[in-house]
Design a protein around this motif. Sequence first.
Motif, PDB file in Angstrom:
ATOM      1  N   PHE A  18       0.827  -1.205   0.000  1.00  0.00           N
ATOM      2  CA  PHE A  18       0.000   0.000   0.000  1.00  0.00           C
ATOM      3  C   PHE A  18       0.863   1.257   0.000  1.00  0.00           C
ATOM      4  CE2 PHE A  18      -3.351   2.635   2.476  1.00  0.00           C
ATOM      5  CZ  PHE A  18      -3.824   3.177   1.290  1.00  0.00           C
ATOM      6  N   SER A  19       1.914   1.259   0.818  1.00  0.00           N
ATOM      7  CA  SER A  19       2.766   2.449   0.887  1.00  0.00           C
ATOM      8  C   SER A  19       3.446   2.712  -0.449  1.00  0.00           C
ATOM      9  CB  SER A  19       3.809   2.306   2.002  1.00  0.00           C
ATOM     10  OG  SER A  19       4.719   1.266   1.720  1.00  0.00           O
ATOM     11  N   ALA A  20       3.907   1.656  -1.138  1.00  0.00           N
ATOM     12  CA  ALA A  20       4.587   1.835  -2.426  1.00  0.00           C
ATOM     13  C   ALA A  20       3.640   2.406  -3.472  1.00  0.00           C
ATOM     14  CB  ALA A  20       5.167   0.509  -2.891  1.00  0.00           C
ATOM     15  N   ILE A  21       2.443   1.834  -3.567  1.00  0.00           N
ATOM     16  CA  ILE A  21       1.476   2.297  -4.569  1.00  0.00           C
ATOM     17  C   ILE A  21       1.023   3.720  -4.264  1.00  0.00           C
ATOM     18  CG2 ILE A  21      -0.842   1.922  -5.517  1.00  0.00           C
ATOM     19  CD1 ILE A  21      -0.384  -1.082  -5.148  1.00  0.00           C
ATOM     20  N   ARG A  22       0.750   4.010  -2.996  1.00  0.00           N
ATOM     21  CA  ARG A  22       0.291   5.354  -2.646  1.00  0.00           C
ATOM     22  C   ARG A  22       1.413   6.381  -2.820  1.00  0.00           C
ATOM     23  NH1 ARG A  22      -4.380   7.065   0.171  1.00  0.00           N
ATOM     24  NH2 ARG A  22      -4.171   9.150   1.111  1.00  0.00           N
ATOM     25  N   THR A  44       0.977 -12.169  -0.647  1.00  0.00           N
ATOM     26  CA  THR A  44       0.390 -13.062   0.347  1.00  0.00           C
ATOM     27  C   THR A  44      -0.773 -12.391   1.053  1.00  0.00           C
ATOM     28  OG1 THR A  44       2.514 -14.160   0.733  1.00  0.00           O
ATOM     29  CG2 THR A  44       0.827 -14.411   2.431  1.00  0.00           C
ATOM     30  N   GLU A  45      -1.955 -12.964   0.943  1.00  0.00           N
ATOM     31  CA  GLU A  45      -3.124 -12.483   1.667  1.00  0.00           C
ATOM     32  C   GLU A  45      -3.141 -13.146   3.047  1.00  0.00           C
ATOM     33  OE1 GLU A  45      -6.898 -11.570  -0.716  1.00  0.00           O
ATOM     34  OE2 GLU A  45      -6.055 -13.284  -1.783  1.00  0.00           O
ATOM     35  N   ARG A  46      -2.482 -12.550   3.993  1.00  0.00           N
ATOM     36  CA  ARG A  46      -2.363 -13.160   5.316  1.00  0.00           C
ATOM     37  C   ARG A  46      -3.714 -13.311   6.008  1.00  0.00           C
ATOM     38  NH1 ARG A  46       2.729 -13.983   7.172  1.00  0.00           N
ATOM     39  NH2 ARG A  46       1.904 -14.308   9.266  1.00  0.00           N
ATOM     40  N   LEU A  47      -4.667 -12.469   5.654  1.00  0.00           N
ATOM     41  CA  LEU A  47      -5.998 -12.588   6.243  1.00  0.00           C
ATOM     42  C   LEU A  47      -6.704 -13.862   5.824  1.00  0.00           C
ATOM     43  CD1 LEU A  47      -7.316  -8.908   5.872  1.00  0.00           C
ATOM     44  CD2 LEU A  47      -6.537 -10.045   7.969  1.00  0.00           C
ATOM     45  N   ARG A  48      -6.196 -14.517   4.797  1.00  0.00           N
ATOM     46  CA  ARG A  48      -6.850 -15.729   4.283  1.00  0.00           C
ATOM     47  C   ARG A  48      -5.983 -16.983   4.430  1.00  0.00           C
ATOM     48  NH1 ARG A  48     -11.299 -14.206   1.287  1.00  0.00           N
ATOM     49  NH2 ARG A  48     -11.284 -12.150   0.296  1.00  0.00           N
ATOM     50  N   GLN A  62      -0.017 -11.678  -8.289  1.00  0.00           N
ATOM     51  CA  GLN A  62       1.395 -11.404  -8.485  1.00  0.00           C
ATOM     52  C   GLN A  62       1.696  -9.922  -8.249  1.00  0.00           C
ATOM     53  OE1 GLN A  62       4.082 -13.612  -9.326  1.00  0.00           O
ATOM     54  NE2 GLN A  62       2.512 -15.064  -8.594  1.00  0.00           N
ATOM     55  N   ILE A  63       2.753  -9.663  -7.506  1.00  0.00           N
ATOM     56  CA  ILE A  63       3.122  -8.290  -7.172  1.00  0.00           C
ATOM     57  C   ILE A  63       3.358  -7.424  -8.409  1.00  0.00           C
ATOM     58  CG2 ILE A  63       4.938  -6.883  -6.096  1.00  0.00           C
ATOM     59  CD1 ILE A  63       5.071  -8.946  -3.861  1.00  0.00           C
ATOM     60  N   PRO A  64       4.071  -7.910  -9.438  1.00  0.00           N
ATOM     61  CA  PRO A  64       4.239  -7.061 -10.634  1.00  0.00           C
ATOM     62  C   PRO A  64       2.905  -6.655 -11.261  1.00  0.00           C
ATOM     63  CG  PRO A  64       5.819  -8.857 -10.667  1.00  0.00           C
ATOM     64  CD  PRO A  64       4.877  -9.149  -9.540  1.00  0.00           C
ATOM     65  N   ASP A  65       1.914  -7.544 -11.204  1.00  0.00           N
ATOM     66  CA  ASP A  65       0.598  -7.201 -11.752  1.00  0.00           C
ATOM     67  C   ASP A  65      -0.082  -6.124 -10.908  1.00  0.00           C
ATOM     68  OD1 ASP A  65       0.988  -9.115 -13.715  1.00  0.00           O
ATOM     69  OD2 ASP A  65      -0.082 -10.682 -12.607  1.00  0.00           O
ATOM     70  N   SER A 364     -10.633  -6.143   1.032  1.00  0.00           N
ATOM     71  CA  SER A 364     -10.469  -4.698   0.879  1.00  0.00           C
ATOM     72  C   SER A 364      -9.054  -4.240   0.511  1.00  0.00           C
ATOM     73  CB  SER A 364     -10.936  -3.981   2.149  1.00  0.00           C
ATOM     74  OG  SER A 364     -10.143  -4.360   3.268  1.00  0.00           O
ATOM     75  N   PRO A 365      -7.967  -4.893   0.993  1.00  0.00           N
ATOM     76  CA  PRO A 365      -6.641  -4.409   0.588  1.00  0.00           C
ATOM     77  C   PRO A 365      -6.428  -4.424  -0.924  1.00  0.00           C
ATOM     78  CG  PRO A 365      -6.441  -5.795   2.514  1.00  0.00           C
ATOM     79  CD  PRO A 365      -7.858  -5.924   2.053  1.00  0.00           C
ATOM     80  N   LEU A 366      -6.814  -5.503  -1.592  1.00  0.00           N
ATOM     81  CA  LEU A 366      -6.611  -5.572  -3.034  1.00  0.00           C
ATOM     82  C   LEU A 366      -7.422  -4.507  -3.764  1.00  0.00           C
ATOM     83  CD1 LEU A 366      -6.578  -9.437  -3.366  1.00  0.00           C
ATOM     84  CD2 LEU A 366      -4.682  -7.927  -3.926  1.00  0.00           C
ATOM     85  N   THR A 367      -8.639  -4.280  -3.304  1.00  0.00           N
ATOM     86  CA  THR A 367      -9.460  -3.214  -3.884  1.00  0.00           C
ATOM     87  C   THR A 367      -8.795  -1.861  -3.667  1.00  0.00           C
ATOM     88  OG1 THR A 367     -11.479  -4.479  -3.474  1.00  0.00           O
ATOM     89  CG2 THR A 367     -11.725  -2.114  -3.859  1.00  0.00           C
ATOM     90  N   THR A 368      -8.253  -1.660  -2.479  1.00  0.00           N
ATOM     91  CA  THR A 368      -7.577  -0.410  -2.152  1.00  0.00           C
ATOM     92  C   THR A 368      -6.376  -0.179  -3.059  1.00  0.00           C
ATOM     93  OG1 THR A 368      -8.285  -0.537   0.157  1.00  0.00           O
ATOM     94  CG2 THR A 368      -6.386   0.857  -0.314  1.00  0.00           C
ATOM     95  N   TYR A 369      -5.601  -1.236  -3.324  1.00  0.00           N
ATOM     96  CA  TYR A 369      -4.430  -1.092  -4.187  1.00  0.00           C
ATOM     97  C   TYR A 369      -4.837  -0.649  -5.593  1.00  0.00           C
ATOM     98  CZ  TYR A 369      -2.342  -4.000  -0.508  1.00  0.00           C
ATOM     99  OH  TYR A 369      -1.931  -4.519   0.682  1.00  0.00           O
TER     100      TYR A 369
END
Length: 393
Positions: A18-22, A44-48, A62-65, A364-369
């Motif tokens: 999140f910090s990198a994208i923002r 890694t979705e640690r919540l899951r 994938q992080i590059p995506d 929500s994190p993926l949506t936020t990104y």
Amino acid sequence: MHNTHQIVVIGGGYTGMFSAIRLAHRTRRLNVQTTLVNPSSRFTERLRMHQIAAGQRLADHQIPDLLAGTGVTFVQGAATAIDTDARRVVVDDGAATLDYDTLVYAVGSSTDTGKVPGADIHAFTLNSPQIADRFATRLTEVAKANGAVTVCGGGLTGIEAAAEIAESHPGLNVTLISLDEPATMMGGKARAYLMRAIERLGITLKVGAKVTKVLPDAVELEGGELLHSSACLWTTGVKVSPLAADAGIAVDERGLILVDATLRSTSHPEIHAIGDAAAVRLAWGQIHGTCQSGMPTAQYTADAIARRLRGKSVKPFRFGYFHQPVSLGRRDAVIQFTKADDTPGRWYLTGPAAVAYKETVSGSPLTTYRLSKRMNVTTIVSKGGRASRKPAA
């Protein structure tokens, strides 16, 4: 010579991503280059993770995506050293080096299996999708043989894992071992609902038991009692990377980076620590490492760095908790709404509404990104009210 301000983010988990994208979005009109370093290319979705452990297949992000279109450079590798004098990050023991003007330290924590003999050898953890997947494979074998599974640790992670396992493998002997009463941080009604769900799922709850050794086919409790265990999942105890301490960055007794009111290292102001890598203390107490608090620290830090690069002032970080979401398998959940200091409030949610709520939280994190690539999305639901306006003691 170039005047590009180099920002390096170590750790591609919830907060680092999140910090990198923002940062990329907030500094897009400045001469800034942001680089994200992470050992794996998979996010890694640690919540899951408890879902993977129970045998469910999750999407491979994938992080590059996730970074596509942001301008953030991704370096796959482990940060193995930080040279604070040269302001340089060493990747994979010297395979690469990255110079930085500003460093965002987002190296998360992991489950500690080093304090109980045998846990590091015979127990599984939720530290990575690969380990959780190996546990799922073992779980299938145990279920076919009508074996027994032990989940060590009665925190919310252990509760979620035990519930997921019991629901996915009905009839399997699942025992949740906890030194303390589970879910005592919840209000009485929400906790009662959770305890009824544990009973409904057929989970054996062993409270007041301290595991002293993990064996290949059993766990040993204090006093010598042996519990048969064909597979042991370890969810208790937390450790952090020694990377910061080894670099001479000021840390507390647990290895968390000591930060000021703006989440900058007290010993190295060019270093910002976020998530469960930082010892963040507010007037009402120290925040604990969860996605709920980690995402706001990432948002705040990205904004603070961008403001400083523009020569603007930065206000102290403020945050307050607002919920404790707990899944109880795929068909049940309980949400305890809280006060800013994470103590239980009056309201709670259960059943299908809670399931939908928890799924929204987990996704929500993926949506936020995705949204953060083109707009400023807030993850700070509560700033903590009056209490967080005061300086920490």
